[in-house]
Scaffold this active site. Structure first.
Site, short mmCIF file in Angstrom:
data_model
loop_
_atom_site.label_atom_id
_atom_site.label_comp_id
_atom_site.label_asym_id
_atom_site.label_seq_id
_atom_site.Cartn_x
_atom_site.Cartn_y
_atom_site.Cartn_z
N ASP A 127 -123.07 -38.98 -56.30
CA ASP A 127 -123.13 -37.57 -56.68
C ASP A 127 -122.18 -36.78 -55.79
O ASP A 127 -122.26 -36.87 -54.56
CB ASP A 127 -124.57 -37.04 -56.54
CG ASP A 127 -124.75 -35.73 -57.31
OD1 ASP A 127 -123.97 -35.47 -58.25
OD2 ASP A 127 -125.70 -34.99 -56.98
N TYR A 129 -120.03 -32.99 -54.93
CA TYR A 129 -120.45 -31.65 -54.46
C TYR A 129 -119.23 -30.77 -54.69
O TYR A 129 -118.68 -30.20 -53.77
CB TYR A 129 -120.80 -31.81 -52.97
CG TYR A 129 -121.48 -30.68 -52.27
CD1 TYR A 129 -122.66 -30.12 -52.75
CD2 TYR A 129 -120.96 -30.19 -51.06
CE1 TYR A 129 -123.30 -29.11 -52.05
CE2 TYR A 129 -121.60 -29.19 -50.36
CZ TYR A 129 -122.77 -28.66 -50.85
OH TYR A 129 -123.41 -27.67 -50.14
N HIS A 134 -121.00 -23.46 -55.75
CA HIS A 134 -122.27 -24.08 -55.34
C HIS A 134 -122.25 -24.41 -53.84
O HIS A 134 -123.20 -24.10 -53.12
CB HIS A 134 -122.52 -25.35 -56.15
CG HIS A 134 -123.73 -26.12 -55.71
ND1 HIS A 134 -125.01 -25.67 -55.93
CD2 HIS A 134 -123.85 -27.30 -55.05
CE1 HIS A 134 -125.87 -26.55 -55.43
NE2 HIS A 134 -125.19 -27.55 -54.88
N GLU A 199 -130.55 -29.58 -60.60
CA GLU A 199 -129.16 -29.12 -60.62
C GLU A 199 -128.54 -29.54 -61.95
O GLU A 199 -128.70 -30.68 -62.38
CB GLU A 199 -128.39 -29.78 -59.46
CG GLU A 199 -129.01 -29.50 -58.10
CD GLU A 199 -128.23 -30.12 -56.94
OE1 GLU A 199 -127.58 -31.16 -57.13
OE2 GLU A 199 -128.29 -29.54 -55.83
N GLU A 201 -125.53 -30.79 -64.04
CA GLU A 201 -124.27 -31.49 -63.76
C GLU A 201 -123.81 -32.23 -65.00
O GLU A 201 -124.56 -32.36 -65.97
CB GLU A 201 -124.47 -32.52 -62.62
CG GLU A 201 -125.11 -31.94 -61.37
CD GLU A 201 -125.12 -32.90 -60.18
OE1 GLU A 201 -124.37 -33.89 -60.21
OE2 GLU A 201 -125.88 -32.64 -59.24
N ASP A 233 -130.05 -33.33 -61.76
CA ASP A 233 -130.26 -33.92 -60.44
C ASP A 233 -131.47 -33.25 -59.80
O ASP A 233 -131.36 -32.20 -59.17
CB ASP A 233 -128.99 -33.70 -59.60
CG ASP A 233 -129.14 -34.21 -58.19
OD1 ASP A 233 -130.07 -34.98 -57.91
OD2 ASP A 233 -128.30 -33.81 -57.34
N ARG A 237 -136.12 -29.42 -52.34
CA ARG A 237 -135.32 -28.70 -51.33
C ARG A 237 -135.92 -28.74 -49.95
O ARG A 237 -135.18 -28.75 -48.95
CB ARG A 237 -135.13 -27.24 -51.77
CG ARG A 237 -134.36 -27.07 -53.07
CD ARG A 237 -132.99 -27.72 -53.03
NE ARG A 237 -132.26 -27.48 -54.26
CZ ARG A 237 -131.11 -28.06 -54.56
NH1 ARG A 237 -130.56 -28.94 -53.73
NH2 ARG A 237 -130.51 -27.79 -55.70
N GLN A 240 -135.28 -32.18 -48.58
CA GLN A 240 -133.83 -32.27 -48.32
C GLN A 240 -133.44 -31.51 -47.04
O GLN A 240 -132.67 -32.02 -46.23
CB GLN A 240 -133.08 -31.67 -49.53
CG GLN A 240 -131.57 -31.75 -49.43
CD GLN A 240 -130.88 -31.04 -50.60
OE1 GLN A 240 -131.54 -30.53 -51.52
NE2 GLN A 240 -129.56 -30.99 -50.57
N TYR A 244 -131.63 -33.91 -44.13
CA TYR A 244 -130.23 -34.16 -44.53
C TYR A 244 -129.24 -34.28 -43.37
O TYR A 244 -128.13 -34.80 -43.56
CB TYR A 244 -129.75 -33.11 -45.54
CG TYR A 244 -129.21 -31.83 -44.96
CD1 TYR A 244 -130.07 -30.84 -44.51
CD2 TYR A 244 -127.85 -31.60 -44.87
CE1 TYR A 244 -129.59 -29.66 -43.98
CE2 TYR A 244 -127.35 -30.42 -44.33
CZ TYR A 244 -128.22 -29.45 -43.90
OH TYR A 244 -127.73 -28.29 -43.39
N LYS A 253 -133.70 -36.49 -53.09
CA LYS A 253 -132.92 -36.64 -54.32
C LYS A 253 -133.25 -37.89 -55.12
O LYS A 253 -133.04 -37.91 -56.33
CB LYS A 253 -131.42 -36.72 -53.95
CG LYS A 253 -130.85 -35.46 -53.32
CD LYS A 253 -130.54 -34.44 -54.39
CE LYS A 253 -129.65 -33.33 -53.86
NZ LYS A 253 -129.30 -32.38 -54.93
N THR A 257 -133.41 -38.93 -61.61
CA THR A 257 -132.22 -38.23 -62.11
C THR A 257 -132.21 -38.43 -63.62
O THR A 257 -132.31 -39.57 -64.08
CB THR A 257 -130.93 -38.81 -61.49
OG1 THR A 257 -131.03 -38.73 -60.06
CG2 THR A 257 -129.69 -38.06 -61.96
N GLU A 363 -130.18 -21.53 -56.05
CA GLU A 363 -129.18 -20.46 -56.10
C GLU A 363 -129.66 -19.29 -56.95
O GLU A 363 -129.49 -18.13 -56.58
CB GLU A 363 -127.86 -21.00 -56.67
CG GLU A 363 -127.18 -22.02 -55.77
CD GLU A 363 -126.07 -22.75 -56.54
OE1 GLU A 363 -124.92 -22.29 -56.49
OE2 GLU A 363 -126.38 -23.76 -57.20
MN MN Z 1 -126.39 -32.92 -57.28
#
Ligand code: MN
Length: 415
Positions: A127, A129, A134, A199, A201, A233, A237, A240, A244, A253, A257, A363
């Site tokens: 994945d 970024y 974003h 997310e 994508e 995805d 949060r 994460q 992370y 994550k 998916t 977001e």
């Molecule tokens: Mn992602």
């Protein structure tokens, strides 16, 4: 422009010039097909009956398989030949299938009679970024509002190795994950996530790979990519945020998916290519090529148990992406890493420049500070149990419109 003898209403995602590939179950048998209007053309049967007139495929069983991987390994020239053959077979002036009603009823199956499966066997999932909007938003929320982009971001298509085994087809429920949460100054606890997000994508599907130690050059990258699906995805949060540093996303994550079942080919997307954003500074030579994006609209929708229909909460477009798929492939393999047929490369969250074009709840709600008001009178910051999310995508140019269908999933309670 040619039309099919199979009725395809204007604005339908699957006209003659799309022909996305999928894997489906029908009457207890797994088969491979392409979508045309509300039907699926059974390629496994077409091949079995010896009707697939492609010299390179004579005597081969590329569609009598459980996934598209065997067909993907045939390579770009073969994908092109099959596409040309299918456009001709389904075109309104070709009588072969059009006038053979017995064959038609056998090989053209209404989509509402089939159950879509995973289109490919995924060996590797990465994945990226690659949306500057974003990455900037997440940098502001997780780190430093005054300096959100890390120094490497404009030089490297940043990505991480995801979990291939956790990729599931649209419709599969996603269970709320448990994990370590660190709330305020308290010691960490293990509990279900309180910040269940997703997310929007695209996932590009590798058609042909490369040998270990032999990079794919940026000029050849498009030849290796078969097509794209929509990808959700799912992201916890709070898990994460605590885990992370320093090695990136892990358990926040890899619990699920979602991908859409129909793979739209890169060849079908070619007419909708657009130039990507100007890159400053200029990337290193191995990443240099006029960057090509596709003008693909993506719509993110939510439905809670109290709602009768989905409600759109954001719409964005793939054309905003800073790093394109050719750069991602070239970067992924520059060290010799071997990509394989069926591998999926996620684009990263596709966010646009305005707050209604952000591609994730973190977001859209600014990490919960600004709840979304729904038609049902409810509010959401992150997802509750039994909420459903759906993404719909299509691209249009002049009179031509092709779509990806949809990808959706419902949140299942933890335990
Ligand atoms: Mn992602």
């Amino acid at each position: 422009m040619k039309k099919s003898f199979v009725a395809v209403p204007t604005g339908h995602p699957f006209p003659l010039y799309n022909l996305p590939y999928g894997v489906f179950d029908h009457q207890g048998k797994r088969s491979i097909g392409v979508a045309i209007g509300d039907y699926v053309l059974n390629l496994t049967l077409i091949e079995e009956k010896g009707l697939l007139q492609i010299p390179a495929l004579v005597g081969k069983k590329v569609f009598n398989q459980q996934s598209l991987n065997t067909f993907l390994r045939c390579g770009k020239a073969c994908w092109h030949a099959v596409r040309q053959f299918l456009i001709h077979l389904l075109e309104e002036n070709t009588p072969d299938l059009r006038d053979n009603m017995a064959l038609r009823s056998e090989v053209l199956i209404p989509q509402n009679q089939v159950l879509m499966q995973m289109p490919v066997q995924v060996g590797g999932y990465t994945d990226f970024y690659s949306s500057i909007e974003h990455a900037t938003n997440i940098g502001k929320l997780f780190r430093d509002p005054t300096n959100p982009l890390l120094p490497n971001w404009r030089h490297i298509p940043v990505g991480y190795d995801g979990r291939a085994s956790a990729i599931v087809v649209s419709g599969t429920k996603i269970k709320r994950p448990k994990g370590q949460l660190k709330i305020g100054e308290e010691a960490p606890i293990c509990a279900p996530t309180r910040k269940f997000d997703t997310e929007i994508e695209l996932g590009f599907i590798m058609g042909t790979g490369n040998d270990l130690g032999s990079p794919i050059s940026i000029n050849d990258a498009h030849d290796h990519v078969f097509g794209a699906v929509m990808l959700l995805d799912w992201s916890a949060r709070d898990i994460q945020q605590w885990e992370y540093v320093p090695l990136g996303p892990f358990l926040g994550k890899n619990f699920g998916t979602t991908i859409s079942p129909w793979v739209v080919t890169l060849e079908a997307l070619q007419p909708f290519s657009v130039q990507g954003p100007v890159q400053d500074p200029q990337p290193l030579p191995y990443l240099q090529k006029q960057n090509i994006n596709f003008d693909i609209d993506l719509h993110l929708e939510i439905k809670t148990p109290k709602m009768d229909a989905y409600q759109e909460i954001a719409h964005t477009n793939y054309k905003y992406m800073y790093w394109d798929i050719a750069q991602q492939v070239a970067h992924h393999t520059v060290n010799g890493c071997n990509l394989e047929s069926g591998d999926i490369l996620g684009t990263g969250t596709i966010s646009g420049p305005t707050p209604d074009s952000y591609g994730s709840l973190i977001e859209l709600t600014w990490n919960g500070a600004n709840p979304i008001h729904l038609n049902s009178g409810e509010e959401r910051t992150y997802l509750n149990d039994n909420d459903s999310m759906r993404v719909i995508a299509w691209t249009k140019k002049d009179n031509l419109c092709i779509g990806f269908g949809n990808a959706e999933a419902t949140v299942l309670a933890a335990k």
